[in-house]
Design a protein around this motif. Sequence first.
Motif, PDB file in Angstrom:
ATOM      1  N   GLU A   1       4.547  17.702  26.154  1.00 27.12           N
ATOM      2  CA  GLU A   1       3.591  17.215  25.172  1.00 27.12           C
ATOM      3  C   GLU A   1       4.245  17.124  23.791  1.00 27.12           C
ATOM      4  O   GLU A   1       4.065  16.147  23.058  1.00 27.12           O
ATOM      5  CB  GLU A   1       2.388  18.165  25.138  1.00 27.12           C
ATOM      6  CG  GLU A   1       1.215  17.575  24.403  1.00 27.12           C
ATOM      7  CD  GLU A   1       0.030  18.547  24.371  1.00 27.12           C
ATOM      8  OE1 GLU A   1      -0.112  19.330  25.328  1.00 27.12           O
ATOM      9  OE2 GLU A   1      -0.717  18.514  23.379  1.00 27.12           O
ATOM     10  N   ALA A   2       5.035  18.142  23.455  1.00 24.79           N
ATOM     11  CA  ALA A   2       5.663  18.174  22.131  1.00 24.79           C
ATOM     12  C   ALA A   2       6.670  17.043  21.950  1.00 24.79           C
ATOM     13  O   ALA A   2       6.884  16.568  20.838  1.00 24.79           O
ATOM     14  CB  ALA A   2       6.357  19.527  21.921  1.00 24.79           C
TER      15      ALA A   2
ATOM     16  N   TRP B   1       4.154  22.386  27.761  1.00 22.68           N
ATOM     17  CA  TRP B   1       4.153  22.348  26.297  1.00 22.68           C
ATOM     18  C   TRP B   1       5.255  21.421  25.780  1.00 22.68           C
ATOM     19  O   TRP B   1       5.028  20.595  24.899  1.00 22.68           O
ATOM     20  CB  TRP B   1       4.353  23.771  25.749  1.00 22.68           C
ATOM     21  CG  TRP B   1       4.835  23.790  24.333  1.00 22.68           C
ATOM     22  CD1 TRP B   1       4.092  23.503  23.226  1.00 22.68           C
ATOM     23  CD2 TRP B   1       6.166  24.075  23.875  1.00 22.68           C
ATOM     24  NE1 TRP B   1       4.882  23.597  22.097  1.00 22.68           N
ATOM     25  CE2 TRP B   1       6.148  23.950  22.467  1.00 22.68           C
ATOM     26  CE3 TRP B   1       7.360  24.433  24.509  1.00 22.68           C
ATOM     27  CZ2 TRP B   1       7.293  24.154  21.688  1.00 22.68           C
ATOM     28  CZ3 TRP B   1       8.492  24.653  23.742  1.00 22.68           C
ATOM     29  CH2 TRP B   1       8.456  24.516  22.349  1.00 22.68           C
TER      30      TRP B   1
ATOM     31  N   ARG C   1       7.106  31.689  22.319  1.00 26.05           N
ATOM     32  CA  ARG C   1       6.852  31.721  23.769  1.00 26.05           C
ATOM     33  C   ARG C   1       7.768  32.732  24.452  1.00 26.05           C
ATOM     34  O   ARG C   1       7.358  33.464  25.360  1.00 26.05           O
ATOM     35  CB  ARG C   1       7.088  30.350  24.395  1.00 26.05           C
ATOM     36  CG  ARG C   1       5.998  29.383  24.085  1.00 26.05           C
ATOM     37  CD  ARG C   1       6.185  28.038  24.735  1.00 26.05           C
ATOM     38  NE  ARG C   1       4.995  27.254  24.447  1.00 26.05           N
ATOM     39  CZ  ARG C   1       3.904  27.257  25.225  1.00 26.05           C
ATOM     40  NH1 ARG C   1       3.904  27.912  26.366  1.00 26.05           N
ATOM     41  NH2 ARG C   1       2.838  26.589  24.876  1.00 26.05           N
TER      42      ARG C   1
ATOM     43  N   GLU D   1       4.210  26.604  32.129  1.00 28.15           N
ATOM     44  CA  GLU D   1       3.486  26.378  30.871  1.00 28.15           C
ATOM     45  C   GLU D   1       4.444  25.878  29.797  1.00 28.15           C
ATOM     46  O   GLU D   1       4.094  25.030  28.979  1.00 28.15           O
ATOM     47  CB  GLU D   1       2.817  27.662  30.359  1.00 28.15           C
ATOM     48  CG  GLU D   1       1.847  28.298  31.326  1.00 28.15           C
ATOM     49  CD  GLU D   1       2.541  29.286  32.251  1.00 28.15           C
ATOM     50  OE1 GLU D   1       2.899  28.863  33.375  1.00 28.15           O
ATOM     51  OE2 GLU D   1       2.747  30.432  31.872  1.00 28.15           O
TER      52      GLU D   1
END
Lengths: 66, 392
Positions: free
Chosen positions: B389-390, B386, B373, B382
Amino acid sequence: MKGMTMKITVDPARCQGYANCVAAAPDVFDIDDVTGKVVLLRTEGDPGEIREAARACPVAAISVED
Amino acid sequence: MRGVIIVGASVAGVSVAESLREHGYSGPIRLFGAEGRLPYDRPPLSKALLRADAPDDPPPLRPRSWYEANDVGLSLGHRATGLVTDPHGVVLDENDLVTADHLVVATGARARRLPGVDGPGVHYLRDHDDARRLRAALGGSGRLVVLGAGFIGLEVAAAAVDRGWQVTVLEREPGPLARVLGPRAGALCVRPHLVRGTDLRFGAAVAETCPEGIRLEDGSVVPADLVVVGAGAVPNTGWLSGSGVEVSDGVVCDAHGRTSVPGIWAVGDVARWRNELTGRHQRVEQWTSARDQAALVARAIATGDSQGWATPPYFWSDLFEHKVQFCGHASPDSTVWTAQNGNRTLALFGRAERLEAVLTVDAPRLLGLGRRRLAERGGWDEAVAWAKEAMA
């Protein structure tokens, strides 16, 4: 060239979890969060990314043959 | 063709030689190292090589046969004492001049000395002889005081705790790892030390060594049988004085490794490159950056096709059985987002809507994905989505 088959070999015993391979080719290489060792997700992928992953490994735990 | 001279035979210098051959360079390559031993990797010096069962010799970067097979002329035990230009050359041991078409400066850095801190029980750590002396000293037991809560200091402290020492770390800054991680994220990395009973003291201003140990500026004394200093590194540029190569906290380079003198390049700890991705123009004392810079310079010399450095700096550290990994550049005013899930820790650093850096503890996969990233100049929102969620 994408998806061209290469013979990729990983050596979890050598792996130290540097994750250079995950940065180079995240579709192909993973690091197991429990063992901290490299895992091969697929046997094919972008040849440039795969070669870079092998080259960037500080302990040469990845080898690639065309 | 006079070929390429590489001055300095650690990971940066050896990587230049390797990468030159990979790019098809067929001219002579000569690699000069000041230490007498076959070039070796330095990161293990503050980690595995301090263990009681460590091998006496460090693993070489490449076996001796590699230099012969790749026609790389390796000369060890020679110190560069001067640099001349037009034709470019290096003076070795104040005596011999060797010239080349291209000259790559890779002389690294040395441990920063602390004034007033000296004596037989005081150790600095930079090369393998230092590590061997320290490993032998750790064979005893007692009270170790580490000066500096940077990565070297914390790694040595961990190795000493594992060997049964009672360890105190003294740091002048208000928190650990402040120089690299900024003021807020260092605490995430030192939990293993707290669990193992290391005494970490911040805001501790060291005055000098004294017979009992270390005296602080407030007059108090911290008893020590052994002292290790981890106070950063100073680039080895003294031999360049008067050469015309611009030096200012390291050899000043552009984003391609070019110095102020055409045909003279610099890589690794000694060099201050501009990074096109991060916009920073500072020395980066990291293994991966040394490799990246070496590859770029070798490519430019071998093919004439020069590319700028645009990969995020990355390093790792081992504290006990825990792996700390960091990629990018943190700023003092970065926003820091952190999460923990089980053993895994993830921190994101951001500024001006951009992801600046990623820190993980025991989460190497997330570090690898975060690095990607960063390399792709990912946005902050973003990245946080991410990460949530991770880490869910």
